[in-house]
Design a protein around this motif. Structure first.
Motif, PDB file in Angstrom:
ATOM      1  N   HIS A  45      -4.703   5.506  -9.114  1.00 34.50           N
ATOM      2  CA  HIS A  45      -4.065   6.797  -8.894  1.00 34.50           C
ATOM      3  C   HIS A  45      -2.873   7.000  -9.817  1.00 34.50           C
ATOM      4  O   HIS A  45      -2.245   6.058 -10.286  1.00 34.50           O
ATOM      5  N   LEU A  46      -2.624   8.290 -10.100  1.00 34.65           N
ATOM      6  CA  LEU A  46      -1.401   8.708 -10.799  1.00 34.65           C
ATOM      7  C   LEU A  46      -1.211   7.995 -12.134  1.00 34.65           C
ATOM      8  O   LEU A  46      -0.123   7.511 -12.456  1.00 34.65           O
ATOM      9  N   THR A  47      -2.257   7.973 -12.929  1.00 35.56           N
ATOM     10  CA  THR A  47      -2.242   7.185 -14.167  1.00 35.56           C
ATOM     11  C   THR A  47      -2.807   7.996 -15.327  1.00 35.56           C
ATOM     12  O   THR A  47      -3.724   8.807 -15.148  1.00 35.56           O
ATOM     13  N   THR A  80       0.949   4.190 -13.998  1.00 38.03           N
ATOM     14  CA  THR A  80       0.914   3.564 -15.324  1.00 38.03           C
ATOM     15  C   THR A  80       0.505   4.589 -16.372  1.00 38.03           C
ATOM     16  O   THR A  80      -0.378   5.417 -16.151  1.00 38.03           O
ATOM     17  N   ILE A  81       1.142   4.522 -17.540  1.00 38.02           N
ATOM     18  CA  ILE A  81       0.728   5.370 -18.653  1.00 38.02           C
ATOM     19  C   ILE A  81       0.645   4.550 -19.927  1.00 38.02           C
ATOM     20  O   ILE A  81       1.395   3.584 -20.122  1.00 38.02           O
ATOM     21  N   THR A  82      -0.320   4.927 -20.779  1.00 40.09           N
ATOM     22  CA  THR A  82      -0.338   4.392 -22.134  1.00 40.09           C
ATOM     23  C   THR A  82       0.373   5.409 -23.019  1.00 40.09           C
ATOM     24  O   THR A  82       0.008   6.583 -23.070  1.00 40.09           O
ATOM     25  N   CYS A  83       1.405   4.969 -23.697  1.00 38.87           N
ATOM     26  CA  CYS A  83       2.188   5.847 -24.581  1.00 38.87           C
ATOM     27  C   CYS A  83       1.531   5.792 -25.957  1.00 38.87           C
ATOM     28  O   CYS A  83       1.880   4.961 -26.793  1.00 38.87           O
ATOM     29  N   ASN A 134       3.854   1.851 -12.160  1.00 37.72           N
ATOM     30  CA  ASN A 134       4.964   2.490 -12.876  1.00 37.72           C
ATOM     31  C   ASN A 134       5.306   1.776 -14.180  1.00 37.72           C
ATOM     32  O   ASN A 134       6.466   1.644 -14.554  1.00 37.72           O
ATOM     33  N   SER A 135       4.262   1.325 -14.876  1.00 39.83           N
ATOM     34  CA  SER A 135       4.462   0.655 -16.165  1.00 39.83           C
ATOM     35  C   SER A 135       4.122   1.600 -17.307  1.00 39.83           C
ATOM     36  O   SER A 135       3.229   2.443 -17.196  1.00 39.83           O
ATOM     37  N   SER A 189       7.641  -1.963 -15.733  1.00 37.75           N
ATOM     38  CA  SER A 189       7.929  -2.484 -17.069  1.00 37.75           C
ATOM     39  C   SER A 189       7.607  -1.465 -18.157  1.00 37.75           C
ATOM     40  O   SER A 189       6.666  -0.671 -18.041  1.00 37.75           O
ATOM     41  N   VAL A 190       8.403  -1.528 -19.231  1.00 40.42           N
ATOM     42  CA  VAL A 190       8.078  -0.837 -20.479  1.00 40.42           C
ATOM     43  C   VAL A 190       7.682  -1.920 -21.465  1.00 40.42           C
ATOM     44  O   VAL A 190       8.519  -2.739 -21.875  1.00 40.42           O
TER      45      VAL A 190
END
Length: 431
Positions: free
Chosen positions: A331-333, A350-353, A374-375, A393-394
């Protein structure tokens, strides 16, 4: 249509109307296609050629009627093909089976075959004047007598003409009628006068539904969607609320697939056997492998590949990324430009930047890795097989296999800080 686009480029089930018609003609084995367009309509010609690159394009310089439009393709008619089928780019629902049926009487000796339908309200349509199984004439509504206007067998527009007589019949068409136009329908009476046989083929009115405005376009979409839904269910898929599911013309669905209410499919979606698409999901350019689950409220964009038994949960967006077998993105990714190995778990938020304002970069996540909630994974970056990323984490550097990565500020505890803060704030308030 009150549009900047030509009418026939408006879409039904995510394909232009002219695209539908050319594809249907190709499906019945047409070896040559002649597309008649108006002046300056290179956009229509290009669209037709995306379906059949070899299509010839002819320009009708003046709008002088349907017969004149067909004669604009004189060079194609002069080749004397076996059969000529005249179709209309604003009639996108005609099936390949109907075109086959339209040709059949030609093989049995007819020179002209017209497609008709029983109209619920015949007002405005041309009427078939019949004698037994032959058409004597097709009378346009404006030219019809009161008795002829009572006829409900109406002209659907499409025709099949024997190739060796087509050009001769068309050249004999005049314009002595209420509109002063050259009607294609006049070739029926002309053929009869020359001693040729004619014939009629009938279909349901919905199949020859033409589009001239936005309301008729919406009606064509509704009818096309009904076809696509029935085809999906006939192929072994379960649609819990069929009327709420919207397909593209090219959607491919396997057996024992379950599609819940309010799902929209854009172009290029393939769903393999036993997959489940939960409610309120939007898929485009995506492939869902056997046994996978998507949604609810998921968005899959072009290049998304969901592996066998993988799970994509609510409020997840995936673009140009591949999920391995059994991977979970709950969820929320957001996953963009990523490769996610088998049995990976991606935590919430989590997101991929993947984009720095100039270029796109990939994220690689190895088999069995665990990415905490939340990474942010700043690409290009790789997470090794079996590695862990701590929540919050970032991650900017590669994480080795079986390692733990923590990219967050150290937590500090200040005992009784909140009590002192509240006291100080109250004192300020009461001054």
């Amino acid at each position: 249509m009150k549009s900047d686009r030509p009418k026939v480029l408006h879409e039904v089930a995510n394909r232009s109307m002219v695209g539908h018609v050319v594809a249907t003609v190709m499906a019945v084995g047409a070896t040559e296609v002649a597309v008649v367009v108006g002046p300056g309509r290179d956009d229509v010609a290009r669209e037709a050629r995306t379906i059949m690159p070899e299509a010839e394009v002819f320009v009708q310089r003046e709008r002088l009627g349907t017969g004149h439009a067909v004669l604009s393709a004189r060079a194609a008619l002069e080749k004397k093909p076996d059969d000529v089928i005249v179709v209309y780019a604003d009639t996108p629902l005609v099936s390949a089976e109907t075109l086959v049926a339209l040709r059949r009487p030609l093989a049995e000796g007819a020179a002209v075959v017209a497609l008709g339908f029983e109209a619920r309200d015949p007002t405005g349509y041309g009427r078939f004047i019949m004698a037994g199984d032959q058409i004597l004439d097709i009378r346009e509504h404006k030219d019809a007598s009161e008795a002829e206007r009572a006829i409900t067998l109406c002209n659907g527009g499409l025709m099949a003409i024997r190739g060796d007589v087509a050009l001769d019949l068309l050249d004999r068409v005049g314009n002595q009628n209420a509109k002063g136009e050259y009607y294609l329908t006049d070739i029926v009476a002309i053929a009869r006068l020359q001693g040729h046989r004619t014939a009629a083929v009938t279909v349901a009115e919905e199949e020859v539904h033409g589009v001239n405005d936005r309301a008729q376009l919406a009606a064509a979409e509704r009818m096309m969607q009904e076809r696509l839904r029935h085809a999906a269910m006939a192929g072994g898929a379960t649609l819990i609320a069929p009327e709420t599911v919207f397909f593209s013309h090219d959607t491919k669905i396997g057996r024992d697939v379950v599609i819940e209410p309010n799902v929209v499919f854009g172009l290029g979606v393939v769903i393999e056997d036993h997959a489940v698409i939960h409610s309120f999901s939007h898929l485009e350019g995506a492939r869902i492998a056997a046994g996978a689950a998507v949604g609810p409220f998921a968005r899959l964009r072009p290049g998304a590949v969901v592996g066998p038994k993988a799970k994509v949960g609510n409020f997840v967006e995936i673009k140009n990324s591949q999920l391995g077998a059994g991977a979970k993105v709950g969820h929320l990714t957001y996953l963009g430009d990523a490769t996610v190995g088998p049995e990976v778990n991606i935590g919430a938020g989590t997101i991929t930047c993947n984009y720095d304002g100039f270029g796109k970069y990939r994220t690689e996540i190895g088999e069995g890795a665990f990415v905490g909630s939340n990474s942010s994974l700043v690409a290009p970056v790789s997470i090794g097989k079996g590695a862990y990323v701590g929540s919050g984490s970032v991650v900017t550097d590669d994480v080795p296999q079986d390692a733990l990565a923590l990219g967050r500020g150290r937590q500090v505890i200040k005992e009784q800080w909140a009590t002192a803060f509240r006291q100080k704030s109250l004192e300020k308030k009461h001054k």
